[in-house]
Design a protein around this motif. Sequence first.
Motif, PDB file in Angstrom:
ATOM      1  N   CYS A 391       0.820  -1.212   0.000  1.00 40.77           N
ATOM      2  CA  CYS A 391       0.000   0.000   0.000  1.00 40.77           C
ATOM      3  C   CYS A 391       0.853   1.259   0.000  1.00 40.77           C
ATOM      4  O   CYS A 391       0.336   2.354  -0.234  1.00 40.77           O
ATOM      5  CB  CYS A 391      -0.983  -0.002   1.163  1.00 40.77           C
ATOM      6  N   GLY A 392       2.171   1.126   0.207  1.00 45.07           N
ATOM      7  CA  GLY A 392       3.053   2.286   0.149  1.00 45.07           C
ATOM      8  C   GLY A 392       3.168   2.884  -1.233  1.00 45.07           C
ATOM      9  O   GLY A 392       3.536   4.052  -1.380  1.00 45.07           O
ATOM     10  N   GLY A 393       2.908   2.111  -2.282  1.00 43.35           N
ATOM     11  CA  GLY A 393       2.796   2.657  -3.622  1.00 43.35           C
ATOM     12  C   GLY A 393       4.098   2.961  -4.323  1.00 43.35           C
ATOM     13  O   GLY A 393       4.077   3.612  -5.368  1.00 43.35           O
ATOM     14  N   TRP A 394       5.230   2.520  -3.807  1.00 41.85           N
ATOM     15  CA  TRP A 394       6.474   2.667  -4.552  1.00 41.85           C
ATOM     16  C   TRP A 394       6.693   1.380  -5.360  1.00 41.85           C
ATOM     17  O   TRP A 394       5.859   1.036  -6.186  1.00 41.85           O
ATOM     18  CB  TRP A 394       7.622   3.021  -3.613  1.00 41.85           C
ATOM     19  N   ASP A 395       7.768   0.644  -5.154  1.00 38.59           N
ATOM     20  CA  ASP A 395       7.986  -0.567  -5.947  1.00 38.59           C
ATOM     21  C   ASP A 395       7.220  -1.710  -5.292  1.00 38.59           C
ATOM     22  O   ASP A 395       7.761  -2.505  -4.524  1.00 38.59           O
ATOM     23  CB  ASP A 395       9.476  -0.880  -6.044  1.00 38.59           C
ATOM     24  N   THR A 396       5.930  -1.800  -5.635  1.00 43.49           N
ATOM     25  CA  THR A 396       5.003  -2.632  -4.877  1.00 43.49           C
ATOM     26  C   THR A 396       5.355  -4.115  -4.896  1.00 43.49           C
ATOM     27  O   THR A 396       5.281  -4.785  -3.855  1.00 43.49           O
ATOM     28  CB  THR A 396       3.578  -2.434  -5.396  1.00 43.49           C
ATOM     29  N   ASP A 397       5.724  -4.646  -6.068  1.00 43.77           N
ATOM     30  CA  ASP A 397       6.018  -6.079  -6.089  1.00 43.77           C
ATOM     31  C   ASP A 397       7.360  -6.386  -5.432  1.00 43.77           C
ATOM     32  O   ASP A 397       7.494  -7.383  -4.718  1.00 43.77           O
ATOM     33  CB  ASP A 397       5.944  -6.646  -7.506  1.00 43.77           C
ATOM     34  N   SER A 398       8.345  -5.514  -5.620  1.00 48.91           N
ATOM     35  CA  SER A 398       9.654  -5.752  -5.002  1.00 48.91           C
ATOM     36  C   SER A 398       9.588  -5.614  -3.489  1.00 48.91           C
ATOM     37  O   SER A 398      10.144  -6.446  -2.750  1.00 48.91           O
ATOM     38  CB  SER A 398      10.686  -4.783  -5.578  1.00 48.91           C
ATOM     39  N   ASP A 399       8.934  -4.572  -3.009  1.00 49.71           N
ATOM     40  CA  ASP A 399       8.829  -4.385  -1.559  1.00 49.71           C
ATOM     41  C   ASP A 399       7.957  -5.467  -0.935  1.00 49.71           C
ATOM     42  O   ASP A 399       8.255  -5.972   0.152  1.00 49.71           O
ATOM     43  CB  ASP A 399       8.261  -3.005  -1.241  1.00 49.71           C
ATOM     44  N   GLY A 400       6.873  -5.837  -1.637  1.00 46.27           N
ATOM     45  CA  GLY A 400       6.058  -6.932  -1.137  1.00 46.27           C
ATOM     46  C   GLY A 400       6.853  -8.220  -1.040  1.00 46.27           C
ATOM     47  O   GLY A 400       6.726  -8.985  -0.081  1.00 46.27           O
ATOM     48  N   ALA A 401       7.709  -8.472  -2.046  1.00 48.91           N
ATOM     49  CA  ALA A 401       8.522  -9.682  -2.049  1.00 48.91           C
ATOM     50  C   ALA A 401       9.530  -9.681  -0.909  1.00 48.91           C
ATOM     51  O   ALA A 401       9.699 -10.692  -0.202  1.00 48.91           O
ATOM     52  CB  ALA A 401       9.229  -9.830  -3.390  1.00 48.91           C
ATOM     53  N   THR A 402      10.228  -8.560  -0.711  1.00 47.83           N
ATOM     54  CA  THR A 402      11.248  -8.510   0.336  1.00 47.83           C
ATOM     55  C   THR A 402      10.634  -8.637   1.723  1.00 47.83           C
ATOM     56  O   THR A 402      11.113  -9.400   2.570  1.00 47.83           O
ATOM     57  CB  THR A 402      12.053  -7.208   0.220  1.00 47.83           C
ATOM     58  N   VAL A 403       9.574  -7.880   1.958  1.00 46.49           N
ATOM     59  CA  VAL A 403       8.896  -7.983   3.259  1.00 46.49           C
ATOM     60  C   VAL A 403       8.307  -9.383   3.429  1.00 46.49           C
ATOM     61  O   VAL A 403       8.384  -9.976   4.517  1.00 46.49           O
ATOM     62  CB  VAL A 403       7.815  -6.899   3.382  1.00 46.49           C
ATOM     63  N   GLY A 404       7.736  -9.938   2.355  1.00 44.52           N
ATOM     64  CA  GLY A 404       7.196 -11.288   2.438  1.00 44.52           C
ATOM     65  C   GLY A 404       8.254 -12.324   2.747  1.00 44.52           C
ATOM     66  O   GLY A 404       8.006 -13.283   3.497  1.00 44.52           O
ATOM     67  N   SER A 405       9.431 -12.149   2.191  1.00 37.91           N
ATOM     68  CA  SER A 405      10.533 -13.068   2.460  1.00 37.91           C
ATOM     69  C   SER A 405      10.906 -13.064   3.940  1.00 37.91           C
ATOM     70  O   SER A 405      11.039 -14.126   4.571  1.00 37.91           O
ATOM     71  CB  SER A 405      11.742 -12.675   1.608  1.00 37.91           C
ATOM     72  N   ILE A 406      11.070 -11.865   4.496  1.00 40.06           N
ATOM     73  CA  ILE A 406      11.494 -11.770   5.894  1.00 40.06           C
ATOM     74  C   ILE A 406      10.369 -12.181   6.835  1.00 40.06           C
ATOM     75  O   ILE A 406      10.571 -12.970   7.772  1.00 40.06           O
ATOM     76  CB  ILE A 406      11.977 -10.335   6.189  1.00 40.06           C
ATOM     77  N   ALA A 407       9.150 -11.687   6.584  1.00 39.22           N
ATOM     78  CA  ALA A 407       8.016 -12.060   7.429  1.00 39.22           C
ATOM     79  C   ALA A 407       7.697 -13.546   7.282  1.00 39.22           C
ATOM     80  O   ALA A 407       7.309 -14.211   8.250  1.00 39.22           O
ATOM     81  CB  ALA A 407       6.793 -11.217   7.071  1.00 39.22           C
ATOM     82  N   GLY A 408       7.877 -14.089   6.073  1.00 37.88           N
ATOM     83  CA  GLY A 408       7.641 -15.512   5.870  1.00 37.88           C
ATOM     84  C   GLY A 408       8.643 -16.373   6.607  1.00 37.88           C
ATOM     85  O   GLY A 408       8.296 -17.432   7.143  1.00 37.88           O
ATOM     86  N   ALA A 409       9.899 -15.937   6.642  1.00 37.08           N
ATOM     87  CA  ALA A 409      10.907 -16.672   7.397  1.00 37.08           C
ATOM     88  C   ALA A 409      10.623 -16.609   8.892  1.00 37.08           C
ATOM     89  O   ALA A 409      10.755 -17.611   9.607  1.00 37.08           O
ATOM     90  CB  ALA A 409      12.295 -16.109   7.094  1.00 37.08           C
ATOM     91  N   LEU A 410      10.232 -15.449   9.376  1.00 32.38           N
ATOM     92  CA  LEU A 410       9.924 -15.308  10.802  1.00 32.38           C
ATOM     93  C   LEU A 410       8.709 -16.148  11.193  1.00 32.38           C
ATOM     94  O   LEU A 410       8.630 -16.659  12.312  1.00 32.38           O
ATOM     95  CB  LEU A 410       9.678 -13.836  11.138  1.00 32.38           C
ATOM     96  N   THR A 411       7.763 -16.298  10.266  1.00 31.14           N
ATOM     97  CA  THR A 411       6.546 -17.054  10.541  1.00 31.14           C
ATOM     98  C   THR A 411       6.771 -18.553  10.383  1.00 31.14           C
ATOM     99  O   THR A 411       6.294 -19.362  11.197  1.00 31.14           O
ATOM    100  CB  THR A 411       5.420 -16.608   9.589  1.00 31.14           C
ATOM    101  N   GLY A 412       7.483 -18.939   9.323  1.00 32.04           N
ATOM    102  CA  GLY A 412       7.666 -20.348   8.986  1.00 32.04           C
ATOM    103  C   GLY A 412       6.547 -20.820   8.079  1.00 32.04           C
ATOM    104  O   GLY A 412       5.410 -20.338   8.151  1.00 32.04           O
ATOM    105  N   ALA A 413       6.868 -21.755   7.200  1.00 29.86           N
ATOM    106  CA  ALA A 413       5.903 -22.198   6.193  1.00 29.86           C
ATOM    107  C   ALA A 413       4.653 -22.798   6.818  1.00 29.86           C
ATOM    108  O   ALA A 413       3.537 -22.590   6.329  1.00 29.86           O
ATOM    109  CB  ALA A 413       6.560 -23.211   5.258  1.00 29.86           C
TER     110      ALA A 413
END
Length: 467
Positions: A391-413
């Motif tokens: 929702c920040g509206g800058w590089d939406t897919d790249s930022d979503g991917a990076t945040v998803g990577s880190i949040a996904g690792a913290l959460t676990g599959a």
Amino acid sequence: MTGHTWTRLTWTHPEDLVGHELRQAGQDGRDPRAVRSVAARWRAAGGPDPPPRAGTAARPTPALRGLAERLLDELAGLPVPDGEPSGLDEIIAACPDWPEGGRTAPDPDRVLGAWLGRAAGCALGAPVEKIPREGIREIAEATGNWPIRGWFTAEGLPGDIADRWPWNTHGAATSLAENLDGAPPDDDLEFSMLALATLERHGRDFTTEDVARFWLEHLPGGRVFTAERVAYRNLLLGVEPPDTATYHNPFREWIGAQIRTDVYGWVNAGDPGAAAAMAHRDARLSHTANGVYGAMFVAAMCASAVTGACLDEVLAAGLSVVPPRSRLACAVRRAVTAARRHEDFERVLGELYASHGDLHWVHVVNNAALVAAALVHGAGDFTTSIAAAVCGGWDTDSDGATVGSIAGALTGARLLPSRWTTALRGRASSGLAGFDGVSFGELAARVCALPAPHRPGGVSVAPWKRS
């Protein structure tokens, strides 16, 4: 040729680069009077300003190419003030808290969570790439998806809103809720696959030149953009790394390197310094200074996240490998403070835009700040984290991917919400040979097979592993 229309190759023509270089030279801190002199001569000749979101100016000006090349050379010759080094030794010397050692075996469930999270965040952001934040909110509200809690959809979207905020065409075709069937192909995933392949062939001691050869052998030039496309062009011209990052490359501090380095964190679980050093070797092919810091920042956070560290430890690991007086470090610290101060993420975004609204939507400084703010705001909740990044509206897919990577690792599959994993079908599409249709389980297993230096044997499904 008569009767044919020539399609201009974006991001490479000198006449399209001068405006971007003028902005970057100012951000570098080069002599302001010299920069203004170049700008005056460019504008007097009819040179265009840089396009705000596209890769070429709206009006082609090939007659200005000779002047553009001379002005780019003149700007490149201006000295850059000290304070934001690009060499690894200088970066380490500038980081008083540079981490040492600590590598451990990555947790397979967290690595799988990182792959799935990266794919989910990328797919969430893909349809709204290039749409500003007010458009993203209007689309989400009109379809009952605000705050964002699920995939974007065209179903039920009023025609006037669709006309006002047109989707990213490829993202809409593959990443809307009604179209998702596996993770769509995207450079934000394919660069991770390339990093994995590089490590499988060359081991932990891969070089920047190894990365360059992989690009030329396996990555079509038309599938890279901004700094990567310029570096690719430079390689074809015979320019050697790291000069590929600086020769007529005004995008050297944009986001491209930051999206490429998650795997270097995952294979250095618990060792952010080693992850950052690998990220540096990759990033220096196309980026300098803050562009390199963004890659190191993310790799170090990924190294911490796959060990199950808490979010504060992850952010601290990222900042420990970035010179603390750099623009990127300062922006990240301010973003973290804002996200901790305001529960309403719209207020956080207001502060980010007030500080960085003059930067291009794919510059690394504003996007790294948004990544950090989204992680803090999400506080470990996967959905809230990737929604904030998009929702920040800058590089939406790249930022979503990076945040998803880190949040996904913290959460676990195992604990990732099924709303984000079911549509991925456990697999990824890709134009890279050996990766189309690959399962995320296989990708995670291949990452977990890498930590031992120079490990013999291994998976042999990829064509680049054959000599």
